[in-house]
Design a protein around this motif. Sequence first.
Motif, PDB file in Angstrom:
ATOM      1  N   GLN A 238       2.466   3.646  10.314  1.00 28.99           N
ATOM      2  CA  GLN A 238       3.285   2.653   9.627  1.00 28.99           C
ATOM      3  C   GLN A 238       3.252   1.312  10.359  1.00 28.99           C
ATOM      4  O   GLN A 238       3.203   0.250   9.733  1.00 28.99           O
TER       5      GLN A 238
ATOM      6  N   TYR B 238       3.032   0.157   5.280  1.00 29.24           N
ATOM      7  CA  TYR B 238       2.990   0.651   3.901  1.00 29.24           C
ATOM      8  C   TYR B 238       4.338   0.482   3.213  1.00 29.24           C
ATOM      9  O   TYR B 238       5.381   0.489   3.841  1.00 29.24           O
TER      10      TYR B 238
ATOM     11  N   ALA C 116       0.904   5.178   1.510  1.00 32.07           N
ATOM     12  CA  ALA C 116       0.362   6.140   2.474  1.00 32.07           C
ATOM     13  C   ALA C 116       0.697   7.539   1.997  1.00 32.07           C
ATOM     14  O   ALA C 116       1.807   7.799   1.532  1.00 32.07           O
TER      15      ALA C 116
ATOM     16  N   GLY D 293      -0.104  -0.115   9.454  1.00 32.62           N
ATOM     17  CA  GLY D 293      -0.421  -0.358   8.037  1.00 32.62           C
ATOM     18  C   GLY D 293       0.696  -0.997   7.229  1.00 32.62           C
ATOM     19  O   GLY D 293       0.444  -1.532   6.150  1.00 32.62           O
TER      20      GLY D 293
ATOM     21  N   GLU E 216      -1.518  -1.095  -5.750  1.00 32.67           N
ATOM     22  CA  GLU E 216      -1.443  -0.843  -4.309  1.00 32.67           C
ATOM     23  C   GLU E 216      -2.548   0.135  -3.900  1.00 32.67           C
ATOM     24  O   GLU E 216      -2.735   1.164  -4.549  1.00 32.67           O
TER      25      GLU E 216
ATOM     26  N   THR F 286      -3.847   4.982   1.200  1.00 32.03           N
ATOM     27  CA  THR F 286      -4.376   5.423   2.487  1.00 32.03           C
ATOM     28  C   THR F 286      -3.966   6.871   2.713  1.00 32.03           C
ATOM     29  O   THR F 286      -2.790   7.212   2.567  1.00 32.03           O
TER      30      THR F 286
ATOM     31  N   GLY G 204       0.801  -1.214   0.000  1.00 30.26           N
ATOM     32  CA  GLY G 204       0.000   0.000   0.000  1.00 30.26           C
ATOM     33  C   GLY G 204       0.836   1.267   0.000  1.00 30.26           C
ATOM     34  O   GLY G 204       2.035   1.255   0.256  1.00 30.26           O
TER      35      GLY G 204
ATOM     36  N   TRP H 231       5.609   5.974   1.244  1.00 29.77           N
ATOM     37  CA  TRP H 231       5.051   7.167   1.869  1.00 29.77           C
ATOM     38  C   TRP H 231       5.257   8.347   0.927  1.00 29.77           C
ATOM     39  O   TRP H 231       6.368   8.582   0.457  1.00 29.77           O
TER      40      TRP H 231
END
Lengths: 325, 261
Positions: free
Chosen positions: A86, A91, A5, A89, A35, A38, A3, A94
Amino acid sequence: MAGIAVLCEVQGGQVAKGSLGVLEEAARLGQAIGEPVTAVVTGSGLDDAALAALGGHGAATVVAVDDPRLGAGLAQPVVDACAAAQEAGQYRYWLAGASIMTADAMAGLAARLGAGIVIDAVELHADGSDLVTRRSGLGDSVLAHCGFTTPVGVVVTRANSFAPTEGASGSAPVERIQPSFRSWSEGVELVGHEDAEDSGPDIGAADVLVAGGRGLGDAGGFAVIEDCAAAFGGAVAATRAVVDAGWYPYSAQVGQTGKTVSPKLYIACGISGAIQHKVGMQGSGTIVAINKDKNAPIFDYADLGVVGDLHDIVPKLTELIRARG
Amino acid sequence: MRIAICVKEVPDPSAEKRIDEGTSRLVRAGENTLNPYDRHAIEAAVRIKEGPAPDTEITVVTVGPESAARSVDRALAQGGDRSVHVADEAAAGSDLLGTARILAAALRRDQYDLILLGQQAADAECYVMAGLVAELLELPCVTQAASIELGDGSVTVKRQVETGYDTVKAQTPCVVSVSDAINDPRYPPLPAIMGAKKKPHEVLALADLGVDPATVGAAGAGTRVGGLSRPEGRGDTVLIEDDGSAAEKIMEFLVEKKVVA
Ligand SMILES: Cc1cc2nc3c(=O)[nH]c(=O)nc-3n(C[C@H](O)[C@H](O)[C@H](O)COP(=O)(O)OP(=O)(O)OC[C@H]3O[C@@H](n4cnc5c(N)ncnc54)[C@H](O)[C@@H]3O)c2cc1C
Ligand SMILES: Nc1ncnc2c1ncn2[C@@H]1O[C@H](COP(=O)(O)O)[C@@H](O)[C@H]1O
């Protein structure tokens, strides 16, 4: 790690436009590399409806970190907030649009996570399932295609690189988390704030801007700039260097932390042309630069560059404009 | 008090710039100079020493090849008392994180009350080194200081943010990067330039600092440049030199561009 962020900054009670633009760009990238995105919003007294509305700008989920310590615009508590996000999640990337606060916060996060960091990225691309940024260098004469070797990659994008869509609508689920603050993050305290003075002509509306930098020599040097701007029926703009030095009011500042302008004509006098100034004026119709130094970066993005002393040239130009009536 | 200033040697900003297409690295041949932005940080320290804290010791810290010694001397001439220079082949190719790791290790060796940096490096224009180093050292951090006032166990800094000016108070020890408007750095007089070489210089390798070479340099870089391309420029710049008729030429240009009637 999975993912993307996006650190979203709240300024004046609202998510900053720069953050929204990056969020949308992240959503496009997320589609390409598979991905989800968020939005991580840090601040104090965050409003649930405003948070959910980030869904309209591409966030699949919103993580809100709400604490009085996050409301002062200080970067280090935000590092703690991002680290907490972090941890929850995990991720892979960032992203943040550049601001005084976000750049410092992303630096702190990269250091804490041992993550590679790219500053001043102007484009985000997919390379298979990886993110590759384009980071401009050497006064924008080259674009480096910069990727990551670390499990987490941190990117700060250049101010004004991505504009958000107006009137976007949508909704995303909001989750609230609580960080734990490190002792050193609490070592800085906001003790005062002076708002940008908004009196004086609105430089955003002027057709012609005559801008002065440190090459003016001192505060009194602005007299020639004011005369010239008046002859053109325009307004005066300034760099951070001269605003910080108290030569001219902040409301006239153009650039990353100042205003973004796009007049028909921008005349830069005694301005070196740092990237942080450029991002505020590169959208101008015609750019004329007057600088003593023939290697000044400002000449790389001027339409007409004049190597010479502004004290000789600007008063003459003012006379010529006046003479045309 | 003890002040450390992080200084970087950069290619002369007024010289021609180039990237080596083979290695994707900035070509650092030719004339290098002390990063002009760092001169403001040195000046800020010298003013503290000349003013409120006369017993201040100013240490200049750099990470760079041996040739960077010239810039170290330049910084010492401007008012530094001693230098710490980390020079190691294995540090070559360090990215921001790698450089920050080495700097932090060098700064950790001694106790400093204040660690100053320039607002940005003229070559990379990154402006995040202060944030990286502060986190690695677990110290409070303030960037882009337009003024610094010394307090008792703290510094008070005025800095520009997007909405105006903030005044913040940071507990010392802390890390502060300074805006280029904080002062007008002085040019060192000749005797100071001559005297710089005689000040104490420490040259250290990564091993002296206990830095694992695998975590820095090209080997430890967290970022990788996979290619280069040319950005779309604004188009052709017409560049003229003023021979006394520049104002007329600007007018002609504006008329031709139909910017003025
Ligand atoms: C996070 C961050 C945010 C920033 N935000 C902004 C921002 O919003 N806006 C902004 O402007 N900057 C911003 N900056 C600062 C920016 O990096 C530069 O430091 C600043 O723009 C330099 O201002 P200047 O061109 O006036 O001064 P200098 O860089 O000192 O340039 C002065 C120029 O004048 C020329 N000159 C000198 N005398 C003469 C003469 N007689 N005639 C003609 N030319 C002469 C010199 O050759 C030189 O090129 C920011 C920096 C950071 C790190
Ligand atoms: N190799 C280095 N050695 C010492 N200080 C550095 C080095 N690189 C950056 N700095 C410091 O960090 C500041 C900002 O640099 P940067 O973030 O790289 O643009 C500079 O003004 C220096 O004070």
